[in-house]
Design an enzyme around this catalytic site. Structure first.
Site: not given
Ligand code: ASP
Length: 332
Positions: A92, A194, A212, A222-225, A245-246, A248
């Site tokens: 990841s 991550t 990550t 897509r962009v996460g947190d 983590t997790g 986002g």
């Protein structure tokens, strides 16, 4: 007092192993003018690192070299997470990160120092060490976040080499995914490596890094947190730092890391702040298939972690001694 004595014994032993002058290890606590509130806390002596998941063990070991040598927390956090980014076996982060549903690896990363400076990159391809690009964004530009091809171009302009980040293992996982094309992130599995890492150096400076390749088989773009200051990472030297983590999307909807730090500012311990931030998610959305874990430290040597489901753990290094700790969780 016993804690303090034990700490000094352990730190002196560590200094001997590393060939350092033990006096350097006690600098923050021995200089009264540096920070009275830190100095007065019996637990605090500087030199504290926490990071997400088991992979944090090797990241902390690398980061500790900088901290033990009297270096800056910001250099320690960058060095620590680079180890995970370079690990082709991890699924990841960096090389070998799981691709999006078009088969391409896109990276989300940010970094923040004790003065509130921050930098990040998101949706960036082909660069092994996005954390170092994020550091360049922080140090060399007037901006906080660069995205996509702009981030990649900036990295190249700063001397970073490009390369294919897929590996035989990640390509095989993608081929297998194509057979069903079902998008169903598996709790604690697809996100396992991550890394969010927080460190406090011997001078009391706090910094953090979060990096990550995001959720496996995510929609392209897509962009996460993780690259978002306040969501995947937040540091305030007056209070502490937090990382997430997790999934986002759940972290972004609640601005998780900022929330944890602000809860600590209001008087909660890192543990209680992580619990409250997780409980807000649990109260607001269905969490059967949703994992989020928060990890936090204050500026006095305390740490805490909490997750929605079992399975989240973190590595903690205090005075050179590292432990892998299972986080408590909200739901059995
Ligand atoms: N938070 C990351 C994301 O949503 C993934 C993770 O940390 O597990 O992209």
């Amino acid at each position: 007092m016993q804690n303090r004595r034990n700490f000094i014994r352990r730190a002196a032993a560590m200094a001997a192993i590393l060939g350092l002058d033990p006096a350097r290890l006690f600098r923050a606590s021995d200089e009264p003018q540096k920070n009275e509130s830190l100095r007065n806390d019996p637990l605090f002596a500087g030199g504290h690192i926490i990071s997400t998941w088991e992979g944090g063990l090797v990241a902390n070991a690398e980061a500790w070299k900088t901290i033990a040598g009297g270096g800056y927390a910001i250099d320690a956090v960058e060095a620590g997470v680079r180890v995970i980014e370079a690990d082709a076996e991890g699924g990841s982060v960096g090389i070998g990160g799981m691709p999006d549903r078009t088969g391409r690896v896109t990276l989300d990363t940010c970094i923040m120092d004790h003065t509130g400076n921050a930098g990040g990159v998101c949706f960036m391809e082909d660069i092994v060490h996005p954390i170092s690009v994020a550091r360049k964004v922080m140090d060399e530009t007037p901006h906080v976040l660069l995205a996509g091809s702009g981030a990649r171009d900036f990295a190249i302009s700063q001397g970073f080499q490009t390369r294919d980040l897929t590996t035989p293992k990640s390509r095989a996982a993608y081929e297998k995914w194509l057979e069903t094309q079902q998008y169903k992130p598996i709790i604690n599995i697809e996100n396992h490596d991550t890394i969010g890492l927080l460190a406090q150096d011997m001078e009391g400076r706090l910094s953090g890094a979060c990096t990550t390749s995001g959720l496996a088989f995510k929609l392209r773009g897509r962009v996460g947190d993780s690259p978002i200051i306040g969501s995947g990472l937040y540091v305030d030297n007056e209070v502490g730092g937090a990382t997430a983590t997790g999934l986002g999307e759940a972290v972004m909807r609640t601005v998780g890391s900022f929330l944890v730090v602000e809860l600590m500012r209001g008087g909660l311990s890192p543990q209680a702040a992580c619990e409250e931030a997780v409980n807000r998610i649990v109260a607001r959305m269905p969490v059967d298939q949703l994992q989020v874990g928060y990890l936090a430290m204050d500026n006095k040597g305390h740490a805490g972690a909490f997750a929605i489901h079992p399975g989240f753990n973190y590595a903690r290094t205090l005075a050179g001694q590292t432990d892998l700790i299972d986080a408590a969780h909200a739901i059995e």
